[in-house]
Enzyme design. Sequence first.
Site, short mmCIF file in Angstrom:
data_model
loop_
_atom_site.label_atom_id
_atom_site.label_comp_id
_atom_site.label_asym_id
_atom_site.label_seq_id
_atom_site.Cartn_x
_atom_site.Cartn_y
_atom_site.Cartn_z
N LYS A 37 0.63 -1.31 -0.23
CA LYS A 37 -0.54 -0.01 -0.15
C LYS A 37 0.65 1.40 0.27
CE LYS A 37 -3.74 0.25 2.53
NZ LYS A 37 -5.02 0.60 3.57
N CYS A 257 -18.78 1.18 9.82
CA CYS A 257 -18.84 1.93 10.52
C CYS A 257 -20.38 1.62 11.32
CB CYS A 257 -18.06 3.20 10.58
SG CYS A 257 -17.28 3.98 10.20
N LYS A 318 -22.09 1.56 -0.37
CA LYS A 318 -23.69 2.62 -1.04
C LYS A 318 -22.79 3.07 -2.07
CE LYS A 318 -21.06 5.79 2.37
NZ LYS A 318 -20.76 7.66 3.01
N ARG A 325 -17.36 -3.52 3.28
CA ARG A 325 -17.81 -4.15 5.05
C ARG A 325 -19.18 -4.00 4.87
NH1 ARG A 325 -12.05 -1.11 6.94
NH2 ARG A 325 -12.79 0.66 5.19
#
Length: 427
Positions: A37, A257, A318, A325
């Site tokens: 990364k 979240c 979304k 997740r």
Amino acid sequence: MDNKVAVVGTGYVGLTTGACFAHLGHQVTCADIDVSKVERLRRGEIPIYEPGLEALVAEGIASGRLIFTDDPVAAASEAGFVYLCVPTPQGDDGSADLSYLEAAARQIGPHLQAETIVVNKSTVPVGSANFVAQVIGRGDIQVVSNPEFLREGTAVHDFLNPDRVVIGADDQSAAIRIAGLYLGLPAPLMVTDPASAETIKYASNAFLAMKLSFVNAIANLCEVVGADVSDVVLGMGYDKRIGHDFLRPGPGWGGSCFPKDSRALRYMASEAGYEFGILDAVLEANEEQFGRVADKVVAMVGGDIAGVKVAAWGLAFKANTDDRRDSPSINVLRRLVAMGAEVTAFDPTVSGPIPELVELNIADDPITACQGADVLVVLTEWDDFKWVELDEVKAVMSTPRIVDGRNLLDRSLLLRRGFEYDGIGRH
Ligand code: NAD
């Protein structure tokens, strides 16, 4: 005093935090233990889909104010502020798993310069500022809570235009130093104690989850009383005490979240001797909502989905993110696959098989996903889906049937074009 910022953990929150602080003029080092990364970031490649972030990272690299390293200790040892942005996933019992936070704090603690401020930006339960301070175990280091409220998909905008900046600190001078990092942002800045700051983050997320579950329940009510939820939420939203945000019914809420944070809040409350009944109901209603959308698909094909070809639009939790997740789409599709459906899915951010549901066939575009399908289910509210040519969809489907889990498409248009249609709360 060194005013450099080190960001430990460069995921959705850490990378946005680092790039935005660099944009605000600070000298930032972003550190991550994921070496590949870091290599990609050094080349200016963004490992996630987040609108506007690539340009901001490029700006930071070009200005020399944003650098990347795979050595969190080196980054932290040169900084005056160390932002911990590591994961806090759900533990087996529903509590927040603080092992990444603990590992990061343990690793950097001995190497920090005196007077460095360590900041919990990860979402962490009440008591975590104290916990990190204990792990570090040094009287010359302050630990402050500065929770993050950004939304994936609009992360850069949210960070630079926050509704509020919350700083939880026992020490006023530490709070003032953190406030200085946000100078110039058009936002109320609130200083409180760490426990209140930590609670604000969980309370905000759980409240939003509750609002979504409430509106999903109203949508379900609309179906049985013959009301149209689109008009109902419009009428509700005009009330300033309610507002239009988070009043859209859907297939249930998810993401990295809300699910874990709602469960962590319930666990935290229960451990402290408070049974958070409303939150139990919210979590339960959400599970039911996934099931209701799956049931709509089954009902539309006549009650037996085994061997039925299903097309699915959207896998991300979304629109405008590649984050899957705890995605409601995956939850709904997992149920359909378990009942024997053959699902072909399209999402603009997915190009091959996904590890969490390997049974899915992945198509390269929305029309190909519908090839030979007996029913199409819309699960993520990507704008792109609104512009797909409906006649082409109809031409390739075996039967033109749509379950619109996001109320995204134009129902009257679909009915005029000869589709069978079911949405959420819109009978
Ligand atoms: P993420 O999984 O996208 O990124 C976390 C990063 O931390 C990964 O790149 C990982 O390699 C790195 N990491 C793990 N341990 C490390 C260590 N010891 N040293 C350096 N790097 C390490 O996570 P995220 O979505 O950015 O979330 C981070 C935190 O922020 C969580 O607590 C989350 O709840 C909270 N949060 C997330 C959002 C969101 O929308 N994603 C919004 C607000 C708050």
